[in-house]
Motif scaffolding. Structure first.
Motif, mmCIF file in Angstrom:
data_model
loop_
_atom_site.group_PDB
_atom_site.id
_atom_site.type_symbol
_atom_site.label_atom_id
_atom_site.label_comp_id
_atom_site.label_asym_id
_atom_site.label_seq_id
_atom_site.Cartn_x
_atom_site.Cartn_y
_atom_site.Cartn_z
ATOM 1 N N ALA A 30 0.853 -1.186 0.000
ATOM 2 C CA ALA A 30 0.000 0.000 0.000
ATOM 3 C C ALA A 30 0.887 1.234 0.000
ATOM 4 C CB ALA A 30 -0.899 -0.010 1.236
ATOM 5 N N SER A 31 0.269 2.382 -0.235
ATOM 6 C CA SER A 31 1.037 3.628 -0.241
ATOM 7 C C SER A 31 1.451 3.995 1.180
ATOM 8 C CB SER A 31 0.204 4.759 -0.845
ATOM 9 O OG SER A 31 -0.807 5.149 0.061
ATOM 10 N N GLN A 34 -1.305 5.437 3.224
ATOM 11 C CA GLN A 34 -2.245 4.459 3.779
ATOM 12 C C GLN A 34 -1.693 3.801 5.035
ATOM 13 O OE1 GLN A 34 -2.681 2.802 -0.347
ATOM 14 N NE2 GLN A 34 -4.364 1.812 0.714
ATOM 15 N N VAL A 55 -5.132 -1.774 -1.910
ATOM 16 C CA VAL A 55 -4.118 -2.618 -1.279
ATOM 17 C C VAL A 55 -3.893 -3.841 -2.154
ATOM 18 C CG1 VAL A 55 -3.538 -3.981 0.766
ATOM 19 C CG2 VAL A 55 -4.856 -1.872 1.021
ATOM 20 N N THR A 67 -6.204 -7.390 -5.618
ATOM 21 C CA THR A 67 -6.101 -5.955 -5.409
ATOM 22 C C THR A 67 -7.408 -5.530 -4.770
ATOM 23 O OG1 THR A 67 -4.619 -5.610 -7.289
ATOM 24 C CG2 THR A 67 -5.840 -3.692 -6.509
ATOM 25 N N ARG A 69 -9.942 -2.791 -3.116
ATOM 26 C CA ARG A 69 -10.281 -1.366 -3.227
ATOM 27 C C ARG A 69 -11.416 -1.052 -2.270
ATOM 28 N NH1 ARG A 69 -8.694 -2.987 -8.258
ATOM 29 N NH2 ARG A 69 -7.279 -1.589 -9.371
#
Length: 70
Positions: A30-31, A34, A55, A67, A69
């Protein structure tokens, strides 16, 4: 190994659950933004990962499983 059993890893708020035999693992990608909202809760037999947004869930070999969302 003696005494070890399957553990569930649940990703919330998406609700995706993965059963992992002993010695296996999953990874969440994840970013950085996040990760500031990451929560991990352990109860016997279950690990719940709260990670909102997009994620990627990868298996123990780094292959993409899903993935998510949210």
């Amino acid at each position: 190994m003696h005494g070890e059993s399957v553990i569930e890893v649940c990703f919330e708020p998406a609700g995706n659950t993965y059963e992992l035999p002993p010695g296996r693992r999953v990874y969440a990608r994840a970013s950085l933004r996040q990760v500031a909202h990451l929560e991990i809760v352990y109860t016997p037999g279950v690990v719940t990962v709260w990670l909102p947004g997009v994620v990627d869930v990868l298996d123990h070999d780094g292959r993409l499983l899903d993935t998510l969302r949210t």
